[in-house]
Design a protein around this motif. Structure first.
Motif, short mmCIF file in Angstrom:
data_model
loop_
_atom_site.label_atom_id
_atom_site.label_comp_id
_atom_site.label_asym_id
_atom_site.label_seq_id
_atom_site.Cartn_x
_atom_site.Cartn_y
_atom_site.Cartn_z
N TYR A 152 44.81 11.59 12.55
CA TYR A 152 44.19 10.05 12.42
C TYR A 152 44.94 9.09 12.89
CZ TYR A 152 43.73 6.18 9.13
OH TYR A 152 43.69 5.08 8.73
N TYR A 153 46.33 9.39 12.78
CA TYR A 153 47.09 8.42 13.32
C TYR A 153 46.73 7.83 14.67
CZ TYR A 153 49.91 8.55 8.92
OH TYR A 153 50.39 8.40 7.47
N LEU A 154 46.92 8.87 15.64
CA LEU A 154 46.80 9.00 17.07
C LEU A 154 45.28 8.29 17.25
CD1 LEU A 154 47.41 9.37 19.78
CD2 LEU A 154 46.76 11.87 19.60
N ALA A 155 44.06 8.94 16.59
CA ALA A 155 42.89 8.36 16.80
C ALA A 155 42.86 6.88 16.76
CB ALA A 155 41.74 8.88 16.08
N CYS A 156 43.51 6.10 15.51
CA CYS A 156 43.29 4.77 15.33
C CYS A 156 44.15 3.97 16.65
CB CYS A 156 44.27 4.60 13.98
SG CYS A 156 43.63 5.00 12.61
N GLN A 157 45.10 4.47 17.00
CA GLN A 157 45.85 3.98 18.33
C GLN A 157 44.95 3.91 19.30
OE1 GLN A 157 50.24 4.81 18.07
NE2 GLN A 157 49.69 6.01 16.50
N LEU A 158 44.55 5.23 19.84
CA LEU A 158 43.68 5.26 20.99
C LEU A 158 42.46 4.20 21.08
CD1 LEU A 158 44.10 8.89 21.70
CD2 LEU A 158 45.46 7.07 22.59
N ILE A 159 41.70 4.30 19.80
CA ILE A 159 40.42 3.50 19.61
C ILE A 159 40.74 2.04 19.89
CG2 ILE A 159 38.83 3.08 17.84
CD1 ILE A 159 39.03 5.60 16.91
N ASN A 160 41.99 1.53 19.07
CA ASN A 160 42.47 0.03 19.31
C ASN A 160 42.71 -0.23 20.68
OD1 ASN A 160 42.07 -0.30 16.44
ND2 ASN A 160 44.00 0.11 16.08
N ALA A 161 42.98 0.88 21.62
CA ALA A 161 43.38 0.53 22.96
C ALA A 161 42.08 0.80 23.72
CB ALA A 161 44.32 1.61 23.47
N GLY A 162 40.92 0.84 23.19
CA GLY A 162 39.78 1.03 24.20
C GLY A 162 39.47 2.54 24.57
N ILE A 163 40.21 3.59 24.35
CA ILE A 163 39.97 4.96 24.51
C ILE A 163 39.15 5.70 23.71
CG2 ILE A 163 41.12 7.12 24.86
CD1 ILE A 163 43.76 5.37 25.62
N SER A 164 38.06 6.27 24.15
CA SER A 164 36.94 6.82 23.15
C SER A 164 37.48 8.18 23.13
CB SER A 164 35.62 7.16 24.02
OG SER A 164 35.81 7.73 24.95
N VAL A 165 37.17 8.54 21.47
CA VAL A 165 37.83 9.71 20.91
C VAL A 165 36.88 10.61 20.25
CG1 VAL A 165 39.34 10.40 19.02
CG2 VAL A 165 39.96 8.36 20.36
N LYS A 166 37.10 11.87 20.66
CA LYS A 166 36.32 13.04 20.25
C LYS A 166 37.33 13.96 19.45
CE LYS A 166 32.78 14.82 22.25
NZ LYS A 166 31.80 15.32 23.25
N ILE A 167 36.94 14.43 18.27
CA ILE A 167 37.79 15.22 17.35
C ILE A 167 37.01 16.38 16.89
CG2 ILE A 167 39.17 15.59 15.01
CD1 ILE A 167 39.38 12.49 15.14
N ILE A 168 37.53 17.61 17.04
CA ILE A 168 37.07 18.88 16.60
C ILE A 168 37.97 19.54 15.51
CG2 ILE A 168 35.99 21.03 17.29
CD1 ILE A 168 36.08 20.11 20.19
N GLU A 169 37.13 19.59 14.45
CA GLU A 169 37.88 20.07 13.21
C GLU A 169 36.89 21.07 12.50
OE1 GLU A 169 39.76 20.93 9.81
OE2 GLU A 169 40.78 19.86 11.48
N ARG A 170 37.57 22.32 12.05
CA ARG A 170 36.59 23.35 11.53
C ARG A 170 36.29 23.09 10.08
NH1 ARG A 170 41.38 27.05 12.57
NH2 ARG A 170 40.42 27.86 14.08
N ASN A 171 37.22 22.32 9.35
CA ASN A 171 36.89 22.01 7.93
C ASN A 171 35.95 21.06 7.81
OD1 ASN A 171 37.41 20.71 5.31
ND2 ASN A 171 38.80 22.31 5.06
N LYS A 172 34.72 21.37 7.11
CA LYS A 172 33.71 20.35 7.02
C LYS A 172 33.89 19.21 6.20
CE LYS A 172 28.80 20.09 6.27
NZ LYS A 172 27.39 20.71 5.72
#
Length: 462
Positions: A252-272
């Motif tokens: 979550y913390y990393l995705a926030c920073q990357l999205i703010n920097a204009g980097i597109s983010v894809k997350i794969i998580e097994r828990n629905k």
């Protein structure tokens, strides 16, 4: 059991609540540095094992209990560090300790809700520090993805200077070049601080000759660092997209920073359920509910074409295997999170790209604080960073008073062997020092050395 201070032991009296991964790392490091440690944990067997192994005091019980803290010697303690798995318990431990004793208090707080309020909590509860391993690990990962050539990127002088680690590839311009030639002819505004070759670490002098395969750490401002890497043939643009496996707090913390920097983010998580939470928290990210260790799913989701791949599951073995798989099927910049250190010697021989250890990041911040609390008033430790498996320390000191190191040309200071003054930060500018430069009151000075345990700028002298 109430402990009196040991007049023979010059260390601080420290109570550590919680004997998990971070707690044990702190116990190991702080006991090495000669501090008087007492541990508290609900698990009596774990307390007994750790206390006997490190020859320290231990209590089984609730660390937030007034009576337990009294028994642990809180009235005579200099510092309490609460690093249990519960944010609330950590904050309560520190609150009770501040009421009973006259000690400083540090709490580990990882939940995003509390993390966004950390400054308020710290001030309102009178804490010395609030630490968040996942947030700090995500910051380190983000710095690497902004400069993907690097193996590590660490920030000093409030972000003005960076220490960057990279590996010299075959056929690179640096192969066969000595440090002095590099400084005079190619990069006068950087300083090579440390080089690892065949398992040995060197603090290099001017006549040290670099070779392909060397792992090099250097210091510079961000702009100059990028320019230097470009000059020696590295790509320096940040990644455009990232695939992250695992949907925990660090993700979550990393995705926030990357999205703010204009980097597109894809997350794969097994828990629905966690996927549903993340889709609300991170509306700009793509959230995939599935098993990130399934090669078919990774192929479907574009692992072959992603520019970066970050393994952030809670299982180290999964992270290692995922990274090795990504290395085989893609050209992605890979980052691996490792929590346990039992197989560190094995891990160091695997080609895992950039490896991040959240517990190290946390313990370094605390150890820096402890050393600063114990030192004289000439200077204070701003930042501490361990390099090359704890064999080298990079320490940033703030100089508060005139002393034996100030106003004297560096070439005339009787400096210890295996030590480099890497930069001086003065009035917002970073200075790569020459022999004629001096340290002045108000400066921040970064020292890189194979010596350990420095607490004061005066420790650089013979």
């Amino acid at each position: 059991m109430i402990k009196a201070k040991n007049p023979v032991n010059p260390g601080l009296s420290i109570i550590i609540v919680g004997c998990g991964k971070v707690g044990t790392t702190l116990i190991e490091q702080l006991s090495k540095e000669g501090h008087d440690i007492t541990i508290i944990d609900n698990n009596a067997q774990k307390v007994q094992e750790i206390a006997s192994y490190y020859d320290i005091m231990g209590l089984a019980g609730n660390g937030a209990s007034y009576n337990v803290q009294i028994d642990a010697g809180i009235e005579n303690a200099d510092l309490i560090i609460a690093v249990t798995n519960s944010d609330e318990l950590n904050l309560l431990c520190c609150t009770v300790a501040k009421q009973v004793g006259n000690c400083a208090a540090i709490a580990r707080v990882r939940t995003p809700d509390y993390s966004s309020e950390s400054n308020y909590l710290r001030e309102a509860l009178g804490l010395a520090m609030i630490i968040n391993p996942e947030l700090e690990a995500s910051k380190e990962a983000a710095r690497i993805l902004y400069l993907p050539t690097a193996l590590e990127v660490n920030s000093f002088a409030h972000g003005q200077a960076e220490m960057i680690k990279f590996k010299i590839p075959d056929g690179n311009i640096l192969n066969g070049m000595n440090i002095a030639y590099l400084g005079k002819n190619i990069a006068p505004d950087i300083l090579i601080c440390a080089i690892e070759r065949n398992g040995e670490v060197y603090i290099p002098s001017g006549n040290f000759q670099m070779e392909s395969g060397d792992v090099v750490s250097f210091v510079a401002t961000r702009r100059i660092a990028k320019h230097f890497l470009e000059n020696i043939g590295f790509k320096t643009r940040q990644v455009k997209n990232a695939m992250i496996i695992g949907g925990g707090k660090a993700t979550y913390y990393l995705a926030c920073q990357l999205i703010n920097a204009g980097i597109s983010v894809k997350i794969i998580e097994r828990n629905k359920q966690r996927c549903e939470e993340l889709s609300i928290l991170l509306p700009k990210a793509i959230i995939i509910n599935g098993d990130g260790t399934d090669p078919e799913l990774l192929l479907e989701e574009g692992i072959e074409y992603t520019e970066s791949f970050i393994a952030l599951t809670g299982v180290d073995e999964e992270n290692v295997l995922l990274t090795l798989h990504a290395r085989q099927v893609s050209n992605a910049k890979v980052i691996t999170k490792i929590n346990h250190l039992a197989f560190k010697s094995v891990i160091s021989h695997l080609d895992l790209g950039s490896v991040i250890y959240p517990r190290y990041i946390t313990s370094e911040a605390i150890i820096a604080y402890v050393r600063a609390k114990k030192n004289s008033m000439d200077s204070n430790i701003e930042t501490l960073y361990h390099m090359f498996d704890y064999r080298v320390e990079a320490i940033e000191f703030r100089v508060y008073e005139d002393s034996k190191v100030t106003n004297i040309p560096l070439m005339n200071l009787p400096l210890k062997e295996n030590l480099l003054i890497s930069f001086i930060s003065r009035n917002g500018s970073i200075l790569i020092p020459s022999g004629q430069d001096t340290i002045q009151v108000g400066d921040s000075v970064m020292v890189v050395t194979t010596h350990t345990g420095f607490k004061d700028i005066l420790d650089i002298l013979k």
